[in-house]
Write a protein that holds these residues in place. Structure first.
Motif, PDB file in Angstrom:
ATOM      1  N   MET A   1       0.817  -1.193   0.000  1.00 50.54           N
ATOM      2  CA  MET A   1       0.000   0.000   0.000  1.00 50.54           C
ATOM      3  C   MET A   1       0.861   1.256   0.000  1.00 50.54           C
ATOM      4  O   MET A   1       0.516   2.223  -0.633  1.00 50.54           O
ATOM      5  CB  MET A   1      -0.928  -0.049   1.222  1.00 50.54           C
ATOM      6  N   ASN A   2       1.953   1.203   0.679  1.00 52.82           N
ATOM      7  CA  ASN A   2       2.853   2.335   0.761  1.00 52.82           C
ATOM      8  C   ASN A   2       3.420   2.672  -0.623  1.00 52.82           C
ATOM      9  O   ASN A   2       3.563   3.841  -0.972  1.00 52.82           O
ATOM     10  CB  ASN A   2       3.971   2.035   1.763  1.00 52.82           C
ATOM     11  N   ILE A   3       3.747   1.671  -1.401  1.00 56.37           N
ATOM     12  CA  ILE A   3       4.273   1.866  -2.758  1.00 56.37           C
ATOM     13  C   ILE A   3       3.188   2.484  -3.655  1.00 56.37           C
ATOM     14  O   ILE A   3       3.478   3.358  -4.470  1.00 56.37           O
ATOM     15  CB  ILE A   3       4.773   0.522  -3.344  1.00 56.37           C
ATOM     16  N   LYS A   5       0.777   4.507  -2.754  1.00 51.76           N
ATOM     17  CA  LYS A   5       0.664   5.920  -2.395  1.00 51.76           C
ATOM     18  C   LYS A   5       1.796   6.729  -3.013  1.00 51.76           C
ATOM     19  O   LYS A   5       1.584   7.812  -3.547  1.00 51.76           O
ATOM     20  CB  LYS A   5       0.678   6.102  -0.878  1.00 51.76           C
ATOM     21  N   LYS A   6       3.004   6.197  -2.972  1.00 58.94           N
ATOM     22  CA  LYS A   6       4.150   6.897  -3.547  1.00 58.94           C
ATOM     23  C   LYS A   6       4.002   7.039  -5.066  1.00 58.94           C
ATOM     24  O   LYS A   6       4.296   8.099  -5.623  1.00 58.94           O
ATOM     25  CB  LYS A   6       5.449   6.171  -3.207  1.00 58.94           C
TER      26      LYS A   6
END
Length: 102
Positions: A1-3, A5-6
């Motif tokens: 999920m973090n990727i 968003k980035k």
């Protein structure tokens, strides 16, 4: 999920920067169009027919006679209007929409 968003943020930054580039190019083109058409102000209307040919339309809106020139560029239609004082046969102002000058 973090990727995700980035990547989303990176994509948004890219698209915003491209929009500003396009806006700058449109502004440059409009300035160039204005400088080209400014040279016709105060001159006889017959000069338009020599440069642009016969107008697509001629309108009469008090106090002007309006010559309309249309030209298709890519998908967009360029439209130039020249406002002529019929008493003096002199170009007093112009309007240009969707015209691209490179």
């Amino acid at each position: 999920m973090n990727i995700f968003k980035k990547l989303t943020i990176l994509s948004l930054i890219f698209f915003v920067s491209q929009c500003t580039y396009v806006d700058k190019e449109i502004s440059k083109s409009q300035e160039k169009e204005k400088s080209i058409l400014d040279q016709y102000l105060g001159k006889n209307s017959s000069i338009l027919k020599v440069k642009f040919g016969e107008p697509a339309n001629i309108f009469f809106r008090s106090p002007y006679k309006i010559y309309v020139y249309k030209k298709s560029q890519l998908i967009v239609t360029c439209e130039r209007k020249f406002y002529i004082n019929p008493k003096k046969d002199i170009i007093e102002k112009f309007d240009s929409q969707n015209c691209i000058n490179k």
